[in-house]
Write a protein that holds these residues in place. Sequence first.
Motif, PDB file in Angstrom:
ATOM      1  N   GLY A 267      39.317  72.563 138.333  1.00 53.37           N
ATOM      2  CA  GLY A 267      40.139  73.583 138.092  1.00 53.37           C
ATOM      3  C   GLY A 267      39.489  73.932 138.461  1.00 53.37           C
ATOM      4  O   GLY A 267      40.387  75.412 138.576  1.00 53.37           O
ATOM      5  N   ARG A 398      44.430  67.401 135.320  1.00 53.28           N
ATOM      6  CA  ARG A 398      44.320  67.362 136.487  1.00 53.28           C
ATOM      7  C   ARG A 398      42.497  66.658 136.726  1.00 53.28           C
ATOM      8  O   ARG A 398      42.426  65.613 135.539  1.00 53.28           O
ATOM      9  N   GLU A 406      46.841  70.356 139.391  1.00 55.79           N
ATOM     10  CA  GLU A 406      46.702  71.628 139.129  1.00 55.79           C
ATOM     11  C   GLU A 406      47.896  71.421 137.556  1.00 55.79           C
ATOM     12  O   GLU A 406      48.822  70.865 138.239  1.00 55.79           O
TER      13      GLU A 406
END
Length: 585
Positions: A267, A398, A406
């Motif tokens: 992420g 994620r 996302e």
Amino acid sequence: MLSARRIPPGISVRLVRAALPLSRTWRFRHPDDPGRPYRPLLKHEIHACWHEHLLPLTCLLAGQELATLASRDRDGEIVSRILRRLGYDVARGSSTRGGSGGFRQLARFCAAGRGVILTGDGPRGPRRALKEGTARIAKLTEGTVTVVGVAASSGWRLPSWDRFLVPAPGATVFVSLEAVVADDAPGTGEIQAALRREVARCEQAAREARWSRPPRVVRSGNGEPGAGSLWPGRGTPVRRSLELRLRGQWRRPRAAFALRGLARIYGGVHEGRDRLYGLGLLRTHSVGIPVISVGGVTIGGSGKTPLAACIARTLREAGHRPAILARGYADELQLLAHEAPGATIRGHPDRLRSGRRAAAEGATVAIVDDGFQHRRLCRDLELLVLDRDALRRTNGARLPAGPFRELWGRAVVRADAIIVAGREAWTDELSRFDGELRARIGRLAPGVPVATGAFGHGPPEAVNAGARGWSGSPAPRVALTGIMKPNLFFAQAGAACASVRERFALRDHGIPSRQERAAVLQAAGRGGVLTTRKDISRLRPLFDEGLPIWVLPETLTWKAGWDDVKSLILDAASGRKHRDARAEG
């Protein structure tokens, strides 16, 4: 390649002949069946290929009574000596010197029963730009044109104008042949488009050979699979792969600690990249025509490809000339070609280059399949597809802790319109969930149109001789698929055909091995196989025409909001943008 300006022809010929035994280590395969050796028997036709693929093709097709064309310069002398040694007939001539004589000689070879193979961009390029010679010889001889795709799992590219391919020792070389279908003698544009499709198909197979393990079939029991289960349970021999273990983690409220740590890293990298685009440090590029992106935030199975085809049909009905820019999986390209007739289909990982070529060939609007994270390409309309099944049945984390690229709550802010879609049967429970989801989206992204769609299925369609010759209603005994969410297809297959007793799931885009095909044949008996439209291009060549094969066609029903999203699509295709209007609002 060796040049006669640097090395005498006699020595060059000896060097090339000394290197030819390397070809005995290459494994020639068809992209639809990488588990079996492949040596095509060419017909009395005109075969077109690219100049860069000469070495593997020359070795593969030696001794098949083929004729070809070589230039009249000293480099052509090297080529012609080698080819004659391998059993080819060689006419001498090129577009710049002796072309007419060379074509007349080729026509005589063709009249004598020889097949013809030509490099469409040779001998001097530009690379992968088809010249008129192939269409000319096809018209002269009234012969059928077949394009030849080639790619290698590993090898080297020489620093020549064509980036000449030399496969590495032991490499898998994928080769495919496809006839060019045309009402009359095919033109240069039709041949070039077909040749590019076959090369893309082989290149995708080569990438999969480099990046993934051989596909494995997972066989289920006779009972119905659970609503949220991808694989069968008790008493079934299941090979637990890494993917299977990960998907089990995704259904937990909290994945394992190590996976959550990796998800934080993933992420962070993703958000850092978005900031670089937001600050202008990474640039976006235009293709010269309006671009509509259809993308999602989960990995596979959300319906992006059929939605891209639906949008292409909508634009065609409105008078536009759409081009769909896909990543390049051969089965997805075949699906798009079937579901979006009249649209240009281009498959390549570099969507920017594909879009510019589509614009140069006359497309008026480009649709990017799976383009939400493809920030390099400037988009006029951003359509976000939310997978209702993933939102209902996974932890929302994620990768690799969950199936999300996302966080969807942040992604909706970036979208111009949102489409919520899923393949579960529409029920009152789903209707309530959809209403709650639409309300939440409205709070996160006020003013963004939201459409809801549900994928269903129509009656089974016969796709081969065995199924077309079937008397009575279809009665397949086996459901076979290689998609991301096989459980949802199995549920649809059971609802459509009560005769289905066995279910076989491959990995996404997977192909069964010889042993696995034998297991499918044994289970299918005379009843046959039911599969998806996406799978059929990969699976149909693996089975005899006598085995009945049906496709379960997918339907899309809009439950709410489609008219608003459709209006945005038509406005964007006409050059009217909405991002500025949203900012002002």
